[in-house]
Design a protein around this motif. Structure first.
Motif, PDB file in Angstrom:
ATOM      1  N   ILE A  69       0.838  -1.203   0.000  1.00 21.91           N
ATOM      2  CA  ILE A  69       0.000   0.000   0.000  1.00 21.91           C
ATOM      3  C   ILE A  69       0.872   1.251   0.000  1.00 21.91           C
ATOM      4  CG2 ILE A  69      -1.675   1.351   1.336  1.00 21.91           C
ATOM      5  CD1 ILE A  69      -2.747  -1.399   2.384  1.00 21.91           C
ATOM      6  N   HIS A  70       1.906   1.255   0.833  1.00 23.54           N
ATOM      7  CA  HIS A  70       2.809   2.414   0.909  1.00 23.54           C
ATOM      8  C   HIS A  70       3.494   2.664  -0.438  1.00 23.54           C
ATOM      9  CE1 HIS A  70       5.467   5.322   2.744  1.00 23.54           C
ATOM     10  NE2 HIS A  70       6.516   4.648   2.314  1.00 23.54           N
ATOM     11  N   LYS A  71       3.960   1.593  -1.054  1.00 21.93           N
ATOM     12  CA  LYS A  71       4.627   1.723  -2.354  1.00 21.93           C
ATOM     13  C   LYS A  71       3.666   2.262  -3.416  1.00 21.93           C
ATOM     14  CE  LYS A  71       7.045  -0.900  -5.896  1.00 21.93           C
ATOM     15  NZ  LYS A  71       7.501  -2.210  -6.343  1.00 21.93           N
ATOM     16  N   LEU A  72       2.445   1.742  -3.447  1.00 25.74           N
ATOM     17  CA  LEU A  72       1.466   2.202  -4.432  1.00 25.74           C
ATOM     18  C   LEU A  72       1.073   3.659  -4.204  1.00 25.74           C
ATOM     19  CD1 LEU A  72      -0.803  -0.958  -4.730  1.00 25.74           C
ATOM     20  CD2 LEU A  72       0.802  -0.076  -6.431  1.00 25.74           C
ATOM     21  N   LEU A  73       0.902   4.055  -2.956  1.00 23.06           N
ATOM     22  CA  LEU A  73       0.571   5.454  -2.675  1.00 23.06           C
ATOM     23  C   LEU A  73       1.705   6.390  -3.078  1.00 23.06           C
ATOM     24  CD1 LEU A  73      -1.282   5.165   0.758  1.00 23.06           C
ATOM     25  CD2 LEU A  73      -2.276   5.714  -1.471  1.00 23.06           C
ATOM     26  N   ASN A  74       2.941   5.972  -2.864  1.00 22.32           N
ATOM     27  CA  ASN A  74       4.090   6.778  -3.301  1.00 22.32           C
ATOM     28  C   ASN A  74       4.126   6.895  -4.818  1.00 22.32           C
ATOM     29  OD1 ASN A  74       5.030   7.391  -0.756  1.00 22.32           O
ATOM     30  ND2 ASN A  74       6.513   5.730  -0.703  1.00 22.32           N
ATOM     31  N   GLN A  75       3.847   5.789  -5.516  1.00 20.11           N
ATOM     32  CA  GLN A  75       3.822   5.827  -6.969  1.00 20.11           C
ATOM     33  C   GLN A  75       2.716   6.750  -7.476  1.00 20.11           C
ATOM     34  OE1 GLN A  75       3.450   1.662  -7.971  1.00 20.11           O
ATOM     35  NE2 GLN A  75       5.667   1.382  -8.115  1.00 20.11           N
ATOM     36  N   MET A  76       1.554   6.705  -6.822  1.00 19.78           N
ATOM     37  CA  MET A  76       0.457   7.602  -7.213  1.00 19.78           C
ATOM     38  C   MET A  76       0.854   9.059  -7.023  1.00 19.78           C
ATOM     39  SD  MET A  76      -2.933   5.605  -5.817  1.00 19.78           S
ATOM     40  CE  MET A  76      -3.878   7.089  -5.826  1.00 19.78           C
ATOM     41  N   GLU A  77       1.525   9.371  -5.931  1.00 22.51           N
ATOM     42  CA  GLU A  77       1.962  10.745  -5.686  1.00 22.51           C
ATOM     43  C   GLU A  77       2.977  11.192  -6.735  1.00 22.51           C
ATOM     44  OE1 GLU A  77       1.924  14.434  -4.141  1.00 22.51           O
ATOM     45  OE2 GLU A  77       0.578  12.794  -3.635  1.00 22.51           O
ATOM     46  N   GLU A  78       3.900  10.313  -7.094  1.00 22.47           N
ATOM     47  CA  GLU A  78       4.875  10.635  -8.139  1.00 22.47           C
ATOM     48  C   GLU A  78       4.170  10.900  -9.468  1.00 22.47           C
ATOM     49  OE1 GLU A  78       7.717   7.446  -8.266  1.00 22.47           O
ATOM     50  OE2 GLU A  78       8.429   7.854  -6.235  1.00 22.47           O
ATOM     51  N   LEU A  79       3.171  10.094  -9.802  1.00 21.96           N
ATOM     52  CA  LEU A  79       2.420  10.296 -11.041  1.00 21.96           C
ATOM     53  C   LEU A  79       1.639  11.611 -11.006  1.00 21.96           C
ATOM     54  CD1 LEU A  79       1.148   6.665 -11.706  1.00 21.96           C
ATOM     55  CD2 LEU A  79       2.836   7.954 -13.057  1.00 21.96           C
ATOM     56  N   ARG A  80       1.062  11.955  -9.851  1.00 23.88           N
ATOM     57  CA  ARG A  80       0.363  13.242  -9.721  1.00 23.88           C
ATOM     58  C   ARG A  80       1.325  14.402  -9.963  1.00 23.88           C
ATOM     59  NH1 ARG A  80      -1.950  11.316  -4.739  1.00 23.88           N
ATOM     60  NH2 ARG A  80      -3.944  10.401  -5.224  1.00 23.88           N
ATOM     61  N   ASN A  81       2.510  14.318  -9.369  1.00 26.79           N
ATOM     62  CA  ASN A  81       3.498  15.384  -9.551  1.00 26.79           C
ATOM     63  C   ASN A  81       3.931  15.482 -11.010  1.00 26.79           C
ATOM     64  OD1 ASN A  81       3.453  16.070  -6.840  1.00 26.79           O
ATOM     65  ND2 ASN A  81       5.148  14.717  -6.317  1.00 26.79           N
TER      66      ASN A  81
END
Length: 101
Positions: A69-81
């Motif tokens: 979950i932590h890894k996926l949330l970090n990836q989502m944040e990177e994609l948003r940026n």
């Protein structure tokens, strides 16, 4: 120096198991600092710790699930940026094109 709190104090305040906290550290989800054989967590990591503890104790998510979950949330944040940057570039390009007209 960063503001920090000892692991013993975290365990007392958050009422979490030492073994759970140790697992978070072993899996590198938290990064303790050590001084005079006392381990500390910097304040900036406390929101992560709170989130991990909520997932574990309230939602009964195990450590591998927390890691995913932590890894996926970090990836989502990177994609948003990245998306924000791309949108800014498109806006600049459109503004530049309009200026040429």
């Amino acid at each position: 120096m960063n503001e920090r709190i000892s692991i013993e104090e975290i365990i007392r305040l958050y009422k979490i198991d030492y073994s759970f906290l140790d697992q978070l550290i072993d899996s590198e989800l938290l990064h303790p600092e050590t001084e005079n054989s006392v381990r500390y967590i910097i304040y900036e990591e406390l929101p992560h710790l709170e989130r991990f503890a909520n997932w574990h104790y309230d939602l009964e998510v195990n450590l591998p699930g927390i890691e995913i979950i932590h890894k996926l949330l970090n990836q989502m944040e990177e994609l948003r940026n990245e998306n924000r940057k791309l949108l800014q570039n498109v806006t600049r390009f459109e503004t530049w094109e309009e200026a040429d007209l």
